[in-house]
Design a protein around this motif. Structure first.
Motif, short mmCIF file in Angstrom:
data_model
loop_
_atom_site.label_atom_id
_atom_site.label_comp_id
_atom_site.label_asym_id
_atom_site.label_seq_id
_atom_site.Cartn_x
_atom_site.Cartn_y
_atom_site.Cartn_z
N PHE A 1 -46.25 100.33 -38.29
CA PHE A 1 -47.24 100.60 -37.25
C PHE A 1 -47.36 102.10 -36.96
N MET A 2 -46.24 102.83 -37.04
CA MET A 2 -46.25 104.24 -36.66
C MET A 2 -46.75 105.16 -37.76
N ASP A 3 -47.00 104.62 -38.95
CA ASP A 3 -47.47 105.47 -40.06
C ASP A 3 -48.76 106.18 -39.71
N VAL A 4 -49.61 105.51 -38.94
CA VAL A 4 -50.91 106.08 -38.57
C VAL A 4 -50.74 107.23 -37.58
N ALA B 1 -37.31 103.20 -24.14
CA ALA B 1 -37.37 101.91 -24.84
C ALA B 1 -38.75 101.29 -24.65
N VAL B 2 -39.07 100.32 -25.50
CA VAL B 2 -40.32 99.57 -25.38
C VAL B 2 -40.00 98.08 -25.46
N PHE B 3 -40.53 97.32 -24.50
CA PHE B 3 -40.39 95.87 -24.50
C PHE B 3 -41.77 95.24 -24.57
N ILE B 4 -41.86 94.14 -25.32
CA ILE B 4 -43.14 93.46 -25.46
C ILE B 4 -42.97 91.97 -25.19
N THR C 1 -44.49 97.23 -22.22
CA THR C 1 -44.11 98.27 -21.26
C THR C 1 -43.12 99.23 -21.89
N GLY C 2 -43.33 100.51 -21.61
CA GLY C 2 -42.28 101.47 -21.88
C GLY C 2 -41.27 101.34 -20.76
N PHE C 3 -40.03 101.71 -21.02
CA PHE C 3 -39.01 101.59 -19.98
C PHE C 3 -37.99 102.71 -20.14
N GLU C 4 -37.77 103.43 -19.07
CA GLU C 4 -36.73 104.46 -19.04
C GLU C 4 -35.89 104.22 -17.79
N VAL D 1 -45.50 106.81 -25.85
CA VAL D 1 -46.87 106.27 -25.85
C VAL D 1 -46.99 105.02 -26.73
N LEU D 2 -45.86 104.54 -27.23
CA LEU D 2 -45.89 103.43 -28.18
C LEU D 2 -46.35 102.13 -27.52
#
Length: 789
Positions: A239-242, A218-221, A95-98, A79-80
């Protein structure tokens, strides 16, 4: 004047056909090798660098800090991507990518298993995957949407146009609507897929990916054009601390970004500050290309200066009639460039012949670059530089002759020029011996990792995906398979035998320090897993159907036991993901991943419900064909809507080291060619020495010297040169190969005999090369040797 230079160069070329042929051949081989290597390097550098938005495309990297370690990975929560797009204004698309999924599709009676993946709707806006049919804005805008490649469209529907809007059956459980057809991906794309499904569908099938504590895709931006990547890197770090509340002082996660075009070559994230990977091979073979070209140039220098005495009178006469030294230098460099251009033509012919073989070795599809003007400009520059480098020393050397001395017939070469020439030969063999030692070490390491005892028997072990009706009918499959020809044992596991990829820190045991976070690899298995894999128990027992509570019990390996610090582990409490149980057995350590990595702490759990993964099958020795026939027959009976896709464990294991196999093959070829070109240089020096010592040899023969003693006299100095090269090359090769071996958790030891073998090979080749010329000089009639000119 230029016309005159060309005439003289052309006449000298044909007057000394033998030497000209050796010169051209040496340069051609060196240039052909360099061209092939540089084509490979160019191909490697081009991977993923064709996207229009490339300067703004980034992969998200996650760094995990735990147990006094830092681990970098591209795996992130599913969900990142959506949250990054929502939370960071600098992010334009995400986009997430698998990828790498093998799934079954059906249209009518046609069933195919194809590789593909899932991505967000932004994927076609970010990457230059050309849509033949459909629009980037709407191609993946709903959960039932799917985009397919031109190849897949033609396989099922005949054409991309005919595929649009059609329905296709996915995994025999859901129909997808084709909303786009993209062009087949280019060869220089690291991502390989025949289809892309909608990201919501992926999250639906993999609910675990919605949890911020789990990583997988994976995540690409794509950053906005005005965004500062360095600032984004800082903002994204925490960013993920929240979202991830499982972080503590002893376990924390940070995010970072890496240029998408750099991922292919810099995907080894062991050192998260300076990622490495295939870029090491690019650097290695670039150096090899330079080495081989230098060897060829030195070979040219030696052969040219070896014939200097034959042209001394020409030079003397030219100087007497008014030729100044700069004019002579230009003439000799011009001759070298002319010879190099001829060598370049021969080199291109060799490239045409060898490129298909080179592609087979490197597992590439490099095309002939002759239609690209940049290649010809690059080749012209390479030829010009090679000619100037190769011709520089001969030009300076030949133009320095004193005309009075030359015309009197008393030309004697200075000691410094002799030593320089010998030094060039030492340098040639230094590079060649480094290549030989490197080749032996690489071959030994590749052989070691492919034959090492992994702790399980990978021979006669194959696996098929647990999919379709096989999931519910597994017990039936197992029962019937064990009664069929060729099949010995059957079990199931959530991962393949060569890749246990799932890890967790959600583990607890008696006496555990609450602040200690250890990453455990975990795998779900069925009964008879230990038996089928041929694993060995150090303590305790295996899972058994007679024990009703084993679904809450665990097997661990010896490495995990060391971290638990249990002295008597059998029966002790152990909890994973909140599920309490006991340790019932200790498995002896075995390798379940690449030998690039050490053996990690492993947890094996018995899983009977919601199973996914593979069916593992141990075949009877010598009955693999019968076993495969049995499997195909049984799968067709129990799972008719799916094709059988079996993988052999030993072949999949070898694929883990495909890079090393390519490097090993290329090293063998280049070491042989380096030695071959060096031998041409030795031949030149042997001929030069024989010419210079003609009268000496004649006098020695008159005074009673035997042919054997003369042969030894002429050969001895070359052996000394090779021994000097070996002494210099050995520590350099030892340092370079030790550095390369650091990539492996289980490297070989570089033993003394490797250097001895390299020396023996080099000396033997030296003897073979110079023996003919030495024997010819030793057998020469002394009357001819001593006769005045």
């Amino acid at each position: 004047m230029i016309r005159n230079y060309l005439k003289v160069a052309w006449r000298n070329l044909f007057r000394n056909k033998f030497f000209s042929t050796i010169n051209i051949l040496g340069l051609a081989l060196g240039m052909a090798c360099s061209i092939l290597i540089l084509l490979w390097v160019q191909n490697e550098l081009s991977v993923d660098n064709y996207h229009v938005n490339g300067p703004n495309l980034y992969a998200v990297v996650e760094r995990q800090y735990y147990d006094n370690k830092v681990m970098g990975q591209y795996s992130t929560p599913g969900v990142l991507a959506a949250e990054l797009k929502k939370g960071l204004p600098e992010v334009k698309y995400a986009t997430g990518f698998e990828g790498g999924e093998q799934n079954t599709f059906q249209v009518g009676e046609k069933i195919l298993k194809l590789e593909g993946g899932f991505a967000d709707s932004d994927v076609f806006k970010m990457f230059s995957y050309k849509l033949i049919e459909g629009k980037a804005e709407t191609a993946l805008n709903n959960p039932s949407a799917i985009t397919i490649s031109r190849k897949m469209a033609e396989e099922f529907f005949g054409s991309p146009q005919a595929a649009m809007g059609k329905s296709i059956r996915y995994e025999n459980k859901q129909n997808f609507n084709i909303t786009g057809v993209f062009e087949n991906l280019p060869e220089n794309s690291s991502q390989k897929f025949e289809y892309l499904g909608n990201w919501f569908q992926y999250l639906k099938e993999n609910a675990w990916a919605k949890d911020w504590g789990n990583n997988g895709p994976a995540v690409f931006i794509q950053l906005r054009a005005d965004a500062n990547p360095a600032q984004v890197n800082k903002k994204i770090a925490h960013f993920m601390d929240v979202f991830n509340k499982t972080q503590t002082k002893s376990f924390r996660e940070e995010l970072g970004i890496q240029k998408f075009g750099d991922v292919y070559l810099h995907s080894d994230l062991k050192d998260v500050k300076a990622p490495t990977g295939r870029i090491e091979y690019v650097h290695l073979f670039t150096i090899v290309a330079i080495f081989i070209l230098l060897i060829a140039c030195i070979n040219f220098m030696n052969l040219t200066t070896a014939r200097s005495v034959k042209r001394s009178r020409e030079i003397g006469i030219r100087k007497v009639v008014g030729a100044v030294r700069p004019v002579l230098i230009r003439q000799f460099i011009g001759e070298a460039i002319l010879l190099t251009f001829i060598a370049a033509i021969v080199a291109m012919a060799l490239v045409i012949v060898l490129l298909p073989v080179f592609n087979a070795i490197t597992e590439k599809q490099i095309e002939y670059p002759f239609v690209h003007i940049t290649f010809w400009l690059w080749l012209f520059a390479l030829t010009l530089v090679t000619g100037m480098v190769a011709g520089s020393y001969p030009a300076l050397f030949l133009s320095s002759f004193n005309p009075v001395t030359v015309l009197k017939g008393t030309l004697k070469l200075s000691l410094s020029s002799v030593w320089l020439r010998k030094g060039l030969v030492v340098f040639q063999f230094f590079m060649s011996i480094v290549l030989i030692i490197g080749t032996i070490v690489i071959s030994k390491q590749v052989d070691y990792i492919q034959t090492k005892n992994l702790g399980y028997d990978r021979e006669n072990l194959l696996y098929i995906p647990l999919e379709g009706d096989l999931t519910a009918k597994y017990e039936t499959f197992k029962t019937e398979a064990l009664n069929m020809p060729g099949i010995k044992d059957v079990t199931r596991s959530s991962n393949s035998p060569t890749n246990f990829g799932s890890s967790t820190i959600g583990v607890d045991w008696d006496g555990k320090d609450p602040n200690l976070k250890i990453m455990f690899t975990q795998i779900g298995v069925g009964y008879d897993f230990t038996k089928t894999m041929k694993l060995k128990l150090a303590q305790g027992r295996d899972f058994g159907q007679s024990f009703g509570t084993d679904t809450s019990n665990y097997l661990i390996n010896e490495t995990a036991l060391k971290r638990l610090n249990y002295k008597d582990p059998i029966g002790r409490n152990f909890t994973m993901w909140g599920k309490k149980g006991h340790i019932v057995g200790i498995l002896k350590d075995f390798h379940f991943n690449s030998l690039h990595d050490p053996i990690y702490p492993l947890i094996v759990r018995l899983q009977n419900k919601d199973f996914y993964g593979n069916i593992l099958i141990r075949t009877k020795p010598g009955q693999t064909k019968e076993a495969i026939a049995s499997i195909e027959k049984l799968c067709k009976q129990l799972n008719p809507s799916f094709t059988v896709n079996y993988q052999f464990s030993d072949l999949q294991y070898k694929k883990l080291y495909s890079n090393e196999q390519v490097v090993s093959k290329l090293s063998n070829v280049f070491a042989i060619l380096g030695i071959l070109i060096s031998c041409l240089g030795l031949l030149g020096l042997a001929m030069f020495t024989a010419e210079q010592r003609t009268k000496e040899i004649g006098i020695r023969k008159v005074l009673g010297a035997s042919v054997g003693s003369l042969f030894t006299l002429l050969s001895k100095e070359f052996v000394v040169l090779v021994i000097i090269a070996l002494i210099i090359a050995s520590p350099v090769a030892w340092w370079a190969m030790n550095k390369w071996l650091l990539n492996y958790a289980y490297p070989i030891k570089i033993q003394w005999w490797i250097f001895l073998l390299a020396g023996v090979v080099a000396i033997l080749i030296t003897f073979i090369t110079v023996s003919f010329q030495s024997a010819k000089a030793a057998l020469m009639n002394p009357i001819k040797s001593l006769r005045s000119e």
